[in-house]
Design a protein around this motif. Structure first.
Motif, mmCIF file in Angstrom:
data_model
loop_
_atom_site.group_PDB
_atom_site.id
_atom_site.type_symbol
_atom_site.label_atom_id
_atom_site.label_comp_id
_atom_site.label_asym_id
_atom_site.label_seq_id
_atom_site.Cartn_x
_atom_site.Cartn_y
_atom_site.Cartn_z
ATOM 1 N N ASP A 289 0.851 -1.196 0.000
ATOM 2 C CA ASP A 289 0.000 0.000 0.000
ATOM 3 C C ASP A 289 0.892 1.254 0.000
ATOM 4 O O ASP A 289 1.648 1.470 0.945
ATOM 5 N N ARG A 300 -3.857 -0.697 4.072
ATOM 6 C CA ARG A 300 -5.110 -1.146 3.446
ATOM 7 C C ARG A 300 -4.891 -2.508 2.778
ATOM 8 O O ARG A 300 -4.572 -2.574 1.593
ATOM 9 N N GLU A 302 -6.787 -4.602 1.631
ATOM 10 C CA GLU A 302 -7.635 -4.932 0.473
ATOM 11 C C GLU A 302 -7.025 -4.472 -0.851
ATOM 12 O O GLU A 302 -7.387 -4.981 -1.908
ATOM 13 N N MET A 308 -2.787 -10.195 -0.847
ATOM 14 C CA MET A 308 -3.380 -11.186 -1.754
ATOM 15 C C MET A 308 -2.621 -12.514 -1.646
ATOM 16 O O MET A 308 -3.205 -13.582 -1.710
ATOM 17 N N LYS A 311 -3.479 -14.468 1.482
ATOM 18 C CA LYS A 311 -4.731 -15.217 1.367
ATOM 19 C C LYS A 311 -4.514 -16.559 0.678
ATOM 20 O O LYS A 311 -5.220 -17.519 0.920
ATOM 21 N N GLU A 323 -4.409 -9.123 8.793
ATOM 22 C CA GLU A 323 -5.288 -8.079 8.279
ATOM 23 C C GLU A 323 -5.529 -7.008 9.349
ATOM 24 O O GLU A 323 -5.414 -5.804 9.093
ATOM 25 N N LYS A 327 -4.046 -3.103 9.366
ATOM 26 C CA LYS A 327 -4.974 -1.961 9.431
ATOM 27 C C LYS A 327 -4.666 -1.048 10.614
ATOM 28 O O LYS A 327 -4.778 0.173 10.510
#
Ligand code: TRP
Length: 394
Positions: A289, A300, A302, A308, A311, A323, A327
């Protein structure tokens, strides 16, 4: 159901090949009769000037396929050019295929533009064109929903204008030189073989009377053409070929270390042939990010390419914590990448080891594919005999 697919040998495979193609093939071989081949003749339709790399590229693909889990006991694995019958059926199909079907084929037109070295162009400018597009789109008065689609569209337009400019001769020669583009590049794919690419592909599929073809979306026009050729043959000479279905692979696009689609030409790929050290260096260079500059800044996940990968490769129970801590800012990117590297290595290491041990006995590996080719040939010969009878050649 008989399933077939092919892959052009463009060199060693990366994670994107696995998640986009091979993983699906490995699943299919469990429940279906599967045939997978290295499409070396197809590679020649574009790379006929660089055959010096062909053997090496084929070997890399063979190594990666087996190391990743394609199993010669479950699938027929072979090399296209070992089964000469593909070429004979290609010849017969070429008699019945209207030229217009090929000229209208969208991937033929696309490919031509793409091959006008748009990728070289990008490399040349070290992403400068994409940056320029980003700059332009950031000033648009409305929000862009699908930035990548817009980017692709603009690049597409750009390459088409380029083709026009080259052909109508209004691009100055020194610019052409700088862009590394010439009329000759364009003519490189202005061959009979390249135009006939989908007819060869139809022969690859129909010679095995395959019912299903797992491919990416870009290949759909080729499969449609295959069905049309099958229909035309059946109409002219009597029912012979089933009409194969495309099996679209629903795969989320895997990003490379710069957050763009993983691709050899972007220089952002992680290869199964990479050493542990090379993978580590790549992971450390991963984009994150851009707003998270230091540990403590909230991130962030996401939009973060590293997340990615978490995951995919980190144990589920850890992912939630990562996560949260990203954040909140508690977890810094360096630490986060180290955890990701561990998970990635858990996946890559056994593959790398299998690859290495296969490499110790290349003869054996080549034999596997020679045997596969012989078996494939037995099926191909039978179909061809039937075709010859139907066409009154025999
Ligand atoms: N055209 C395919 C590609 O570029 C490769 C290919 C050749 C193929 N023959 C095939 C795929 C037959 C499926 C079936 O990826």
């Amino acid at each position: 159901m008989r399933v077939i697919s092919g892959m052009r040998p463009t060199g060693k495979l990366h994670l994107g090949h696995y998640f986009g193609v091979i993983k699906n093939w490995i699943n299919l071989q469990e429940n279906h009769e599967t045939l997978f081949f290295i499409a070396d003749w197809h590679a020649l339709t574009t790379a006929y000037k660089k055959t010096s790399e062909l053997k090496e590229n084929i070997r890399e693909v063979m190594l990666d396929w087996i190391a990743l889990g394609l199993d010669p006991k479950k699938s027929l694995l072979f090399i296209q050019s070992r089964v000469k019958e593909h070429a004979e059926l290609f010849l017969l199909f070429s008699m019945i295929t209207p030229k217009s079907w090929l000229e209208w084929n969208p991937s033929y037109k696309d490919m031509k533009y793409n091959l006008l070295r748009i990728q070289d162009l990008e490399i040349q400018f070290k992403g400068g064109i994409r940056d320029l597009i980003k700059e332009l789109t950031s000033r648009l008065p409305y929000k862009v929903e699908d930035f990548e689609a817009l980017e692709d569209m603009i690049l597409d337009e750009l390459s088409q204008s380029l083709v026009r400019a080259v052909f109508e001769g209004y691009m100055e020669s020194h610019i052409l030189k700088e862009l590394n583009v010439s009329k000759r590049d364009f003519y490189d794919t202005d061959t009979y073989g390249f135009l006939g690419y989908p007819v060869l592909q139809a022969a690859d599929i129909l010679i095995y009377k395959a019912n299903a073809v797992p491919v990416g979306e870009d290949q759909l026009p080729h499969i449609e053409l295959t069905r049309e050729i099958a229909r035309r043959f059946n109409y002219l000479y009597g029912d012979t070929f089933p009409e194969p279905q495309a099996m679209l692979t629903q795969t989320p696009k895997l990003v490379g270390i710069d957050g763009r689609k993983m691709s050899k030409s972007y220089n952002n790929a992680i290869y199964f042939a990479d050493t542990k050290e090379e993978v580590e260096q790549k992971v450390m260079r991963f984009f994150t990010d851009p707003q998270k500059l230091r540990k403590g800044d909230p991130g962030r996940p996401e939009i973060c390419p590293v997340f990615m990968y978490h995951k995919l490769f980190t144990q589920d129970e850890k992912v939630l914590q990562i996560e949260k801590d990203c954040k909140s800012g508690k977890l810094g990117c360096v630490e986060c990448k180290k955890i990701m590297f561990e998970g990635l290595e858990r996946f890559l290491e056994p593959i790398r080891e299998r690859r290495e041990s296969l490499k110790q006995d290349i003869k054996h590996l080549e034999e596997l594919f020679e045997e596969g080719s012989k078996k494939a040939r037995q099926i191909a010969i039978k179909t061809l005999e039937e075709v010859e009878k139907k066409m009154n050649l025999r």
